[in-house]
Motif scaffolding. Structure first.
Motif, PDB file in Angstrom:
ATOM      1  N   VAL A 187       0.835  -1.206   0.000  1.00 17.58           N
ATOM      2  CA  VAL A 187       0.000   0.000   0.000  1.00 17.58           C
ATOM      3  C   VAL A 187       0.867   1.251   0.000  1.00 17.58           C
ATOM      4  O   VAL A 187       0.604   2.218  -0.735  1.00 17.58           O
ATOM      5  CB  VAL A 187      -0.956   0.001   1.210  1.00 17.58           C
ATOM      6  N   LYS A 188       1.905   1.253   0.802  1.00 17.20           N
ATOM      7  CA  LYS A 188       2.806   2.408   0.867  1.00 17.20           C
ATOM      8  C   LYS A 188       3.492   2.630  -0.475  1.00 17.20           C
ATOM      9  O   LYS A 188       3.664   3.774  -0.922  1.00 17.20           O
ATOM     10  CB  LYS A 188       3.853   2.198   1.959  1.00 17.20           C
ATOM     11  N   ALA A 189       3.874   1.548  -1.147  1.00 16.73           N
ATOM     12  CA  ALA A 189       4.519   1.669  -2.454  1.00 16.73           C
ATOM     13  C   ALA A 189       3.556   2.235  -3.489  1.00 16.73           C
ATOM     14  O   ALA A 189       3.919   3.101  -4.286  1.00 16.73           O
ATOM     15  CB  ALA A 189       5.047   0.309  -2.906  1.00 16.73           C
ATOM     16  N   VAL A 190       2.313   1.762  -3.489  1.00 18.95           N
ATOM     17  CA  VAL A 190       1.318   2.259  -4.447  1.00 18.95           C
ATOM     18  C   VAL A 190       1.053   3.744  -4.221  1.00 18.95           C
ATOM     19  O   VAL A 190       1.036   4.543  -5.170  1.00 18.95           O
ATOM     20  CB  VAL A 190       0.002   1.453  -4.336  1.00 18.95           C
ATOM     21  N   VAL A 191       0.858   4.135  -2.960  1.00 25.45           N
ATOM     22  CA  VAL A 191       0.609   5.546  -2.646  1.00 25.45           C
ATOM     23  C   VAL A 191       1.817   6.397  -3.017  1.00 25.45           C
ATOM     24  O   VAL A 191       1.688   7.475  -3.611  1.00 25.45           O
ATOM     25  CB  VAL A 191       0.269   5.710  -1.155  1.00 25.45           C
TER      26      VAL A 191
END
Length: 203
Positions: free
Chosen positions: A190-194
């Protein structure tokens, strides 16, 4: 003094990653479930555990969150770990096939009565498709936006399927370390996508 602080920080990051990856594997190695399992089944099971662990590393490489790895080196490592992830899936499924072919056939055909099987198969196919698209990206002439969205969608299916698959199975993995690893995998993704979306908007 600043250099010393950065060095300690880098060490702590790598130590935290090593613990996150290593503890679930070590805990599984001492599982009483392994006492009556065949060697091939054990290898297949640990291939699945290693595959889950590798899913934590991939988004960290994308984010550039691992110190000491320049962008170009990180991308190369990302590709190699992706290949290792595919190999882990092949060993996992292949080992289970050797121990019980009818069960694997039922799983692949979505006829298995066990709920975790469907999630595992979905994750497997998403992994293979993501790898194939990455391998033939130039030949397919995929633009950056299409590539990013397609790859992200496939990886999302892979991670969700794998995490649910792992959490539903009562096997060699110890519950607390398994749950913690799954949470870290989802959180890193999730952090990578954001992070990538913010970076794309800034560009």
């Amino acid at each position: 003094m600043l250099q010393s602080a950065i060095t300690r920080r880098d060490f702590l990051i790598w130590l935290a990653l090593a613990l996150a990856l290593g503890l679930p594997v070590i805990a599984a190695a001492f599982s009483p479930y392994l006492g009556w399992r065949q060697p091939v089944y054990i290898i297949a099971g640990f291939a699945g555990i290693i595959g889950l662990a590798l899913m934590l590393v991939q988004p960290l490489l994308v984010l550039g969150a691992l110190p000491g790895l320049p962008a170009m080196v990180g991308r190369r490592v990302h590709r190699w770990i992706g290949a290792g992830l595919v190999l882990a899936v092949v060993v996992h499924v292949g080992g289970l096939w050797i121990t019980s072919p009818p069960d694997v056939v039922d799983v692949l055909l979505f006829r298995s009565p066990t709920p975790f099987a469907v999630w595992g198969v979905a994750a497997m196919w998403a992994t293979f498709v993501a790898a194939l698209i990455a391998l033939f990206r130039k030949r397919l002439r995929l633009g950056p936006k299409i590539w990013r969205r397609g790859h992200t969608a496939l990886v999302a299916i892979m991670i969700i399927g794998t995490v649910v698959h792992a959490l539903l199975i009562e096997g060699a993995m110890e519950t607390i370390s398994k749950t913690a690893l799954c949470v870290l995998v989802v959180g890193a993704f999730v952090k990578a996508v954001v992070g990538l979306r913010i970076w794309a908007r800034r560009r």
